[in-house]
Design a protein around this motif. Sequence first.
Motif, mmCIF file in Angstrom:
data_model
loop_
_atom_site.group_PDB
_atom_site.id
_atom_site.type_symbol
_atom_site.label_atom_id
_atom_site.label_comp_id
_atom_site.label_asym_id
_atom_site.label_seq_id
_atom_site.Cartn_x
_atom_site.Cartn_y
_atom_site.Cartn_z
ATOM 1 N N ALA A 207 0.820 -1.211 0.000
ATOM 2 C CA ALA A 207 0.000 0.000 0.000
ATOM 3 C C ALA A 207 0.853 1.260 0.000
ATOM 4 C CB ALA A 207 -0.929 -0.008 1.210
ATOM 5 N N VAL A 208 1.922 1.242 0.765
ATOM 6 C CA VAL A 208 2.828 2.396 0.834
ATOM 7 C C VAL A 208 3.452 2.670 -0.536
ATOM 8 C CG1 VAL A 208 5.038 3.203 1.751
ATOM 9 C CG2 VAL A 208 3.323 2.215 3.294
ATOM 10 N N ALA A 209 3.945 1.624 -1.189
ATOM 11 C CA ALA A 209 4.582 1.794 -2.495
ATOM 12 C C ALA A 209 3.614 2.404 -3.510
ATOM 13 C CB ALA A 209 5.095 0.441 -2.999
ATOM 14 N N ILE A 210 2.393 1.886 -3.530
ATOM 15 C CA ILE A 210 1.399 2.386 -4.483
ATOM 16 C C ILE A 210 0.971 3.812 -4.129
ATOM 17 C CG2 ILE A 210 -0.987 2.073 -5.274
ATOM 18 C CD1 ILE A 210 -0.455 -0.959 -5.152
ATOM 19 N N ALA A 211 0.769 4.088 -2.846
ATOM 20 C CA ALA A 211 0.365 5.436 -2.418
ATOM 21 C C ALA A 211 1.450 6.470 -2.723
ATOM 22 C CB ALA A 211 0.044 5.437 -0.931
ATOM 23 N N HIS A 213 3.620 6.285 -5.140
ATOM 24 C CA HIS A 213 3.609 6.505 -6.584
ATOM 25 C C HIS A 213 2.421 7.380 -6.980
ATOM 26 C CE1 HIS A 213 2.999 5.630 -10.880
ATOM 27 N NE2 HIS A 213 4.311 5.453 -10.919
ATOM 28 N N LYS A 214 1.267 7.080 -6.406
ATOM 29 C CA LYS A 214 0.056 7.852 -6.699
ATOM 30 C C LYS A 214 0.230 9.323 -6.320
ATOM 31 C CE LYS A 214 -4.402 8.412 -7.591
ATOM 32 N NZ LYS A 214 -4.969 8.280 -8.966
ATOM 33 N N SER A 215 0.937 9.584 -5.230
ATOM 34 C CA SER A 215 1.133 10.953 -4.745
ATOM 35 C C SER A 215 2.235 11.698 -5.483
ATOM 36 C CB SER A 215 1.465 10.928 -3.252
ATOM 37 O OG SER A 215 2.743 10.347 -3.031
ATOM 38 N N GLY A 216 2.989 10.983 -6.329
ATOM 39 C CA GLY A 216 4.073 11.606 -7.071
ATOM 40 C C GLY A 216 5.386 11.659 -6.309
ATOM 41 N N LYS A 217 5.456 10.991 -5.165
ATOM 42 C CA LYS A 217 6.690 10.979 -4.375
ATOM 43 C C LYS A 217 7.754 10.083 -5.000
ATOM 44 C CE LYS A 217 5.033 13.621 -1.114
ATOM 45 N NZ LYS A 217 5.533 15.010 -0.937
ATOM 46 N N VAL A 218 7.323 9.199 -5.901
ATOM 47 C CA VAL A 218 8.255 8.341 -6.633
ATOM 48 C C VAL A 218 7.665 8.113 -8.016
ATOM 49 C CG1 VAL A 218 7.178 6.216 -5.751
ATOM 50 C CG2 VAL A 218 9.533 6.140 -6.589
#
Length: 262
Positions: A207-211, A213-218
């Motif tokens: 969930a952290v990885a996807i969130a 990415h979704k937020s643009g942090k990665v």
Amino acid sequence: MEMNRVLTFYKYQGTGNDFVMIDNRDNSFPKDDIKLVAWLCDRRFGIGADGLILLEEDATMDFNMVYYNADGKEGSMCGNGGRCLVAFAKFLGVISTEAKFNAVDGVHSATIKGDIVELQMGDVTDISEKPNAYFLNTGSPHHVQLVKGLQDFDVFKEGSKLRYGVYGQKGSNINFVEPLGEGTFAVRTYERGVEDETLSCGTGVTAVAIAMHKSGKVSSDVVNIEAQGGKLQVRFSVDAKGYSNVHLKGPATQVFKGEVKC
């Protein structure tokens, strides 16, 4: 509790997320005995674990996964538990290097090489943005929130506050995240059912990885996560519909085998 039988069990851990594993292909385990499961998971009076997992026969797949939280109640999908169960299945000779199994959230596939297990998780299409956080389901519900000073953060206090105060009795797992560098994040997780911080949570890491990415942090489709108990990697494909081909990769090892009177 009457101590009139001897139960053979195995202890496994995946980045510090630990589980009691039982080969239940003969269907002998009393699956409705919540008190027994909670006692087996108790770290003072029982074996001690974040959860208990049964490996069972399945009519169409290599095996079936039945997961219980440490409170004795059957839980939603557990990513690290699934990875550990794949390692257990290989140990039992049920699989060799590849697996396909049923779990509470559907079918999962996995590969194993040495002590590294890569597990395919479910697709994620619905991500809710909250003030300073994201909410999504990766087989289990997860709240993902960026914080500063993660190492000194009071995960138990703040996690339990959000778990009940925002998500009610049904609750959600709560993940606190801090960036470590390009494509790498540290995470600490408060798990419902355990009702405490765990050293790692597979669905939480996913969930952290996807969130992030979704937020643009990665921007990468491969994200490295450092949990308290070790390092995991998440990779995925992303398009207009959401996230698919989601894989969780990391170590899963047997700690010991034992017998317990129950």
